[in-house]
Scaffold this active site. Sequence first.
Site, PDB file in Angstrom:
ATOM      1  N   LYS A 103     -20.920  19.814  28.254  1.00 22.63           N
ATOM      2  CA  LYS A 103     -21.456  18.511  28.631  1.00 22.63           C
ATOM      3  C   LYS A 103     -22.716  18.681  29.502  1.00 22.63           C
ATOM      4  CE  LYS A 103     -17.016  16.040  28.370  1.00 22.63           C
ATOM      5  NZ  LYS A 103     -16.034  15.204  29.132  1.00 22.63           N
ATOM      6  N   TYR A 160     -17.013   9.067  21.034  1.00 18.66           N
ATOM      7  CA  TYR A 160     -15.943   8.625  21.937  1.00 18.66           C
ATOM      8  C   TYR A 160     -15.337   7.294  21.499  1.00 18.66           C
ATOM      9  CZ  TYR A 160     -16.557  12.264  25.547  1.00 18.66           C
ATOM     10  OH  TYR A 160     -16.575  13.453  26.243  1.00 18.66           O
ATOM     11  N   PHE A 201     -13.136   3.334  32.092  1.00 22.48           N
ATOM     12  CA  PHE A 201     -14.110   4.355  32.507  1.00 22.48           C
ATOM     13  C   PHE A 201     -15.201   4.594  31.471  1.00 22.48           C
ATOM     14  CE2 PHE A 201     -10.443   6.640  30.619  1.00 22.48           C
ATOM     15  CZ  PHE A 201     -11.080   7.350  29.607  1.00 22.48           C
ATOM     16  N   ARG A 243      -8.512  24.329  24.338  1.00 23.60           N
ATOM     17  CA  ARG A 243      -8.128  23.302  25.322  1.00 23.60           C
ATOM     18  C   ARG A 243      -7.485  23.951  26.544  1.00 23.60           C
ATOM     19  NH1 ARG A 243      -9.023  17.675  24.474  1.00 23.60           N
ATOM     20  NH2 ARG A 243      -7.151  17.306  25.693  1.00 23.60           N
ATOM     21  N   THR A 279      -7.878  17.552  32.037  1.00 21.26           N
ATOM     22  CA  THR A 279      -9.028  16.626  32.004  1.00 21.26           C
ATOM     23  C   THR A 279      -9.633  16.429  33.389  1.00 21.26           C
ATOM     24  OG1 THR A 279      -8.024  15.461  30.138  1.00 21.26           O
ATOM     25  CG2 THR A 279      -9.706  14.263  31.399  1.00 21.26           C
ATOM     26  N   ARG A 294     -12.612  23.948  33.810  1.00 18.02           N
ATOM     27  CA  ARG A 294     -12.643  22.778  34.689  1.00 18.02           C
ATOM     28  C   ARG A 294     -12.075  23.101  36.068  1.00 18.02           C
ATOM     29  NH1 ARG A 294     -10.477  18.760  29.898  1.00 18.02           N
ATOM     30  NH2 ARG A 294     -12.501  17.988  29.160  1.00 18.02           N
ATOM     31  N   ASN A 327     -16.697  16.815  33.949  1.00 16.81           N
ATOM     32  CA  ASN A 327     -15.707  17.881  33.755  1.00 16.81           C
ATOM     33  C   ASN A 327     -16.157  18.954  32.758  1.00 16.81           C
ATOM     34  OD1 ASN A 327     -15.390  16.443  31.424  1.00 16.81           O
ATOM     35  ND2 ASN A 327     -13.200  16.064  31.669  1.00 16.81           N
ATOM     36  N   HIS A 341     -16.061  19.304  26.559  1.00 19.59           N
ATOM     37  CA  HIS A 341     -15.242  18.474  25.672  1.00 19.59           C
ATOM     38  C   HIS A 341     -14.660  19.386  24.613  1.00 19.59           C
ATOM     39  CE1 HIS A 341     -14.014  15.409  22.791  1.00 19.59           C
ATOM     40  NE2 HIS A 341     -14.520  16.212  21.883  1.00 19.59           N
ATOM     41  N   GLU A 385     -15.401  15.235  14.498  1.00 22.27           N
ATOM     42  CA  GLU A 385     -16.461  15.563  15.450  1.00 22.27           C
ATOM     43  C   GLU A 385     -17.429  16.600  14.866  1.00 22.27           C
ATOM     44  OE1 GLU A 385     -14.157  16.493  18.972  1.00 22.27           O
ATOM     45  OE2 GLU A 385     -13.453  14.418  19.100  1.00 22.27           O
TER      46      GLU A 385
HETATM   47  P1  DAT Z   1     -10.245  15.263  27.412  1.00 24.17           P
HETATM   48  O1  DAT Z   1     -11.739  15.392  27.577  1.00 24.17           O
HETATM   49  O2  DAT Z   1      -9.494  16.232  28.280  1.00 24.17           O
HETATM   50  O3  DAT Z   1      -9.803  15.284  25.972  1.00 24.17           O
HETATM   51  P2  DAT Z   1      -9.837  12.386  27.324  1.00 24.17           P
HETATM   52  O4  DAT Z   1     -10.095  12.475  25.853  1.00 24.17           O
HETATM   53  O5  DAT Z   1      -8.611  11.668  27.762  1.00 24.17           O
HETATM   54  O6  DAT Z   1      -9.852  13.827  28.010  1.00 24.17           O
HETATM   55  O7  DAT Z   1     -11.061  11.630  28.030  1.00 24.17           O
HETATM   56  C1  DAT Z   1     -12.387  11.856  27.585  1.00 24.17           C
HETATM   57  C2  DAT Z   1     -13.287  11.996  28.794  1.00 24.17           C
HETATM   58  O8  DAT Z   1     -13.326  10.761  29.519  1.00 24.17           O
HETATM   59  C3  DAT Z   1     -12.807  13.018  29.820  1.00 24.17           C
HETATM   60  O9  DAT Z   1     -13.229  14.323  29.502  1.00 24.17           O
HETATM   61  C4  DAT Z   1     -13.430  12.510  31.089  1.00 24.17           C
HETATM   62  C5  DAT Z   1     -13.391  11.007  30.914  1.00 24.17           C
HETATM   63  N1  DAT Z   1     -12.196  10.434  31.547  1.00 24.17           N
HETATM   64  C6  DAT Z   1     -10.919  10.530  31.129  1.00 24.17           C
HETATM   65  N2  DAT Z   1     -10.069   9.867  31.938  1.00 24.17           N
HETATM   66  C7  DAT Z   1     -10.846   9.339  32.916  1.00 24.17           C
HETATM   67  C8  DAT Z   1     -10.583   8.543  34.070  1.00 24.17           C
HETATM   68  N3  DAT Z   1      -9.346   8.156  34.380  1.00 24.17           N
HETATM   69  N4  DAT Z   1     -11.643   8.205  34.862  1.00 24.17           N
HETATM   70  C9  DAT Z   1     -12.896   8.577  34.549  1.00 24.17           C
HETATM   71  N5  DAT Z   1     -13.222   9.336  33.473  1.00 24.17           N
HETATM   72  C10 DAT Z   1     -12.211   9.712  32.668  1.00 24.17           C
HETATM   73 MG    MG Z   2     -10.213  13.937  24.453  1.00 19.74          MG
END
Ligand code: DAT
Ligand code: MG
Length: 126
Positions: free
Chosen positions: A3, A43, A51, A79, A85, A96, A106, A109, A120
């Site tokens: 990222k 996304y 968020f 992962r 996350t 992370r 973080n 991705h 993707e």
């Molecule tokens: P991951 O990236 O571990 O697959 P995810 O798909 O649930 O996690 O979420 C996508 C991204 O969105 C994540 O990398 C960071 C952001 N994100 C997730 N949960 C969040 C939250 N509660 N507050 C702010 N950003 C968040």
């Molecule tokens: Mg995800």
Amino acid sequence: MIKPDGVERGLVGEIISRFEDKGMNLEKIRKLTIDEKLARRHYAEHVDRPFFSELLEFIISGPVIAMEWSGESAISICRNLMGATDPKEAAPGTIRGDYGIVVTNNLVHGSDGPESAARELEIFFG
Ligand code: DAT
Ligand code: MG
């Protein structure tokens, strides 16, 4: 994907090394800056989350490194190397856990399953 924070902080080599050191194979790599349209596609599952606007603003804020990695159990291994996350909860030794503090920033991705990986990869490599 590395990222914008990972690229900005000069962690591209370090992050790639972690996947390589584990035994993953780098198949494709591309540097690009994601625009809003691409971010909404990538996304799509998160567009209604509270968020999302923060996530969107962050992911378009600078260049990213999109990658395809292959190998035995590639999705779960990648992962695991990334960590939880929220970097506050990510274990030390994960990307992370070692480099992040804030959930939005973080660093990486990773696709969470074969279907999202295919979707993707199509978005970033056609
Ligand atoms: P991951 O990236 O571990 O697959 P995810 O798909 O649930 O996690 O979420 C996508 C991204 O969105 C994540 O990398 C960071 C952001 N994100 C997730 N949960 C969040 C939250 N509660 N507050 C702010 N950003 C968040
Ligand atoms: Mg995800």
